[in-house]
Design a protein around this motif. Sequence first.
Motif, PDB file in Angstrom:
ATOM      1  N   ASP A 214       0.842  -1.192   0.000  1.00 32.78           N
ATOM      2  CA  ASP A 214       0.000   0.000   0.000  1.00 32.78           C
ATOM      3  C   ASP A 214       0.883   1.251   0.000  1.00 32.78           C
ATOM      4  O   ASP A 214       1.285   1.751   1.049  1.00 32.78           O
ATOM      5  N   TYR A 215       1.179   1.773  -1.194  1.00 35.42           N
ATOM      6  CA  TYR A 215       2.070   2.925  -1.336  1.00 35.42           C
ATOM      7  C   TYR A 215       1.513   4.165  -0.642  1.00 35.42           C
ATOM      8  O   TYR A 215       2.243   4.900   0.012  1.00 35.42           O
ATOM      9  N   ARG A 216       0.236   4.415  -0.798  1.00 40.74           N
ATOM     10  CA  ARG A 216      -0.374   5.615  -0.205  1.00 40.74           C
ATOM     11  C   ARG A 216      -0.326   5.550   1.317  1.00 40.74           C
ATOM     12  O   ARG A 216      -0.068   6.548   1.978  1.00 40.74           O
ATOM     13  N   HIS A 217      -0.562   4.390   1.875  1.00 35.26           N
ATOM     14  CA  HIS A 217      -0.502   4.211   3.325  1.00 35.26           C
ATOM     15  C   HIS A 217       0.903   4.533   3.841  1.00 35.26           C
ATOM     16  O   HIS A 217       1.073   5.279   4.802  1.00 35.26           O
ATOM     17  N   ALA A 218       1.918   3.995   3.186  1.00 39.23           N
ATOM     18  CA  ALA A 218       3.302   4.258   3.591  1.00 39.23           C
ATOM     19  C   ALA A 218       3.642   5.738   3.434  1.00 39.23           C
ATOM     20  O   ALA A 218       4.328   6.321   4.280  1.00 39.23           O
ATOM     21  N   GLU A 219       3.137   6.356   2.367  1.00 36.78           N
ATOM     22  CA  GLU A 219       3.391   7.780   2.141  1.00 36.78           C
ATOM     23  C   GLU A 219       2.743   8.632   3.234  1.00 36.78           C
ATOM     24  O   GLU A 219       3.344   9.597   3.723  1.00 36.78           O
ATOM     25  N   LEU A 220       1.530   8.290   3.637  1.00 40.88           N
ATOM     26  CA  LEU A 220       0.854   9.027   4.712  1.00 40.88           C
ATOM     27  C   LEU A 220       1.577   8.869   6.048  1.00 40.88           C
ATOM     28  O   LEU A 220       1.652   9.820   6.834  1.00 40.88           O
ATOM     29  N   ILE A 221       2.112   7.696   6.295  1.00 40.65           N
ATOM     30  CA  ILE A 221       2.878   7.480   7.523  1.00 40.65           C
ATOM     31  C   ILE A 221       4.115   8.367   7.513  1.00 40.65           C
ATOM     32  O   ILE A 221       4.434   9.017   8.510  1.00 40.65           O
ATOM     33  N   ALA A 222       4.815   8.419   6.382  1.00 36.95           N
ATOM     34  CA  ALA A 222       6.013   9.259   6.271  1.00 36.95           C
ATOM     35  C   ALA A 222       5.658  10.737   6.402  1.00 36.95           C
ATOM     36  O   ALA A 222       6.362  11.499   7.084  1.00 36.95           O
ATOM     37  N   LEU A 223       4.568  11.154   5.792  1.00 32.33           N
ATOM     38  CA  LEU A 223       4.133  12.545   5.870  1.00 32.33           C
ATOM     39  C   LEU A 223       3.744  12.916   7.301  1.00 32.33           C
ATOM     40  O   LEU A 223       4.100  13.987   7.797  1.00 32.33           O
ATOM     41  N   THR A 224       3.046  12.030   7.973  1.00 34.97           N
ATOM     42  CA  THR A 224       2.682  12.259   9.381  1.00 34.97           C
ATOM     43  C   THR A 224       3.926  12.348  10.242  1.00 34.97           C
ATOM     44  O   THR A 224       4.024  13.209  11.121  1.00 34.97           O
ATOM     45  N   ASP A 225       4.895  11.476   9.982  1.00 38.53           N
ATOM     46  CA  ASP A 225       6.144  11.500  10.739  1.00 38.53           C
ATOM     47  C   ASP A 225       6.861  12.834  10.563  1.00 38.53           C
ATOM     48  O   ASP A 225       7.332  13.427  11.536  1.00 38.53           O
ATOM     49  N   ALA A 226       6.916  13.324   9.334  1.00 35.61           N
ATOM     50  CA  ALA A 226       7.579  14.612   9.080  1.00 35.61           C
ATOM     51  C   ALA A 226       6.831  15.757   9.742  1.00 35.61           C
ATOM     52  O   ALA A 226       7.442  16.624  10.382  1.00 35.61           O
ATOM     53  N   CYS A 227       5.516  15.772   9.616  1.00 37.79           N
ATOM     54  CA  CYS A 227       4.720  16.860  10.206  1.00 37.79           C
ATOM     55  C   CYS A 227       4.777  16.836  11.728  1.00 37.79           C
ATOM     56  O   CYS A 227       4.782  17.889  12.372  1.00 37.79           O
ATOM     57  N   ALA A 228       4.817  15.653  12.314  1.00 38.55           N
ATOM     58  CA  ALA A 228       4.863  15.542  13.780  1.00 38.55           C
ATOM     59  C   ALA A 228       6.190  16.043  14.341  1.00 38.55           C
ATOM     60  O   ALA A 228       6.290  16.345  15.529  1.00 38.55           O
ATOM     61  N   ARG A 229       7.204  16.140  13.504  1.00 36.14           N
ATOM     62  CA  ARG A 229       8.500  16.675  13.944  1.00 36.14           C
ATOM     63  C   ARG A 229       8.510  18.206  13.965  1.00 36.14           C
ATOM     64  O   ARG A 229       9.443  18.801  14.482  1.00 36.14           O
ATOM     65  N   ARG A 230       7.487  18.812  13.398  1.00 38.63           N
ATOM     66  CA  ARG A 230       7.370  20.271  13.395  1.00 38.63           C
ATOM     67  C   ARG A 230       6.580  20.713  14.622  1.00 38.63           C
ATOM     68  O   ARG A 230       5.478  20.212  14.865  1.00 38.63           O
ATOM     69  N   PRO A 231       7.103  21.649  15.411  1.00 40.15           N
ATOM     70  CA  PRO A 231       6.428  22.068  16.652  1.00 40.15           C
ATOM     71  C   PRO A 231       5.004  22.582  16.434  1.00 40.15           C
ATOM     72  O   PRO A 231       4.128  22.340  17.266  1.00 40.15           O
ATOM     73  N   GLU A 232       4.750  23.259  15.315  1.00 39.32           N
ATOM     74  CA  GLU A 232       3.416  23.833  15.102  1.00 39.32           C
ATOM     75  C   GLU A 232       2.353  22.787  14.773  1.00 39.32           C
ATOM     76  O   GLU A 232       1.162  23.053  14.896  1.00 39.32           O
ATOM     77  N   TRP A 233       2.764  21.591  14.334  1.00 42.18           N
ATOM     78  CA  TRP A 233       1.809  20.538  13.991  1.00 42.18           C
ATOM     79  C   TRP A 233       1.841  19.363  14.952  1.00 42.18           C
ATOM     80  O   TRP A 233       0.995  18.468  14.866  1.00 42.18           O
ATOM     81  N   GLU A 234       2.793  19.317  15.835  1.00 47.92           N
ATOM     82  CA  GLU A 234       2.971  18.151  16.709  1.00 47.92           C
ATOM     83  C   GLU A 234       1.708  17.839  17.518  1.00 47.92           C
ATOM     84  O   GLU A 234       1.256  16.701  17.555  1.00 47.92           O
ATOM     85  N   ALA A 235       1.126  18.848  18.149  1.00 48.15           N
ATOM     86  CA  ALA A 235      -0.059  18.621  18.987  1.00 48.15           C
ATOM     87  C   ALA A 235      -1.263  18.187  18.156  1.00 48.15           C
ATOM     88  O   ALA A 235      -2.005  17.271  18.551  1.00 48.15           O
TER      89      ALA A 235
END
Length: 144
Positions: free
Chosen positions: A84-105
């Motif tokens: 599932d390419y889209r699933h893996a891509e969403l996981i990676a995107l969530t991981d990147a966004c969660a590393r940003r302080p403004e999106w973490e919460a």
Amino acid sequence: MTDARRRQRILALSPGDRVEQAWNRLGIAPAYRCVRGPETGMAMVRGRMGGTGNVFNLGEMTLTRVSVALEDGTLGHGWVKGRDYRHAELIALTDACARRPEWEASMEEGLIAPLEALLLEEHETQAKVAAATRVDFFSMARGE
């Protein structure tokens, strides 16, 4: 368990369509590019005899991985079983966004926590079904 490991685990165990719906509800649409992948390969699954004994190779499993970079260079990585390419891509995107302080919460409250609650609920339901079919075996010794 660290936040990143917990996040990866919850997202990988949740069905892809459920992750997609939860992501869409967030309303976050950052610009990103794929740095690596999506790539599908095989990983060896290992087990232990009796849960604590010797390690043995159980077999191979299909695995998809993706790495993305946000516009500011923040990297995110995602792995999921299957293709599932889209699933893996969403996981990676969530991981990147969660590393940003403004999106973490908002990632934690709007995405990870609800998915974790659903996984827990499903696990409890499966445990109840399994417990209802449980059979206790016992033996009686003859006293001769």
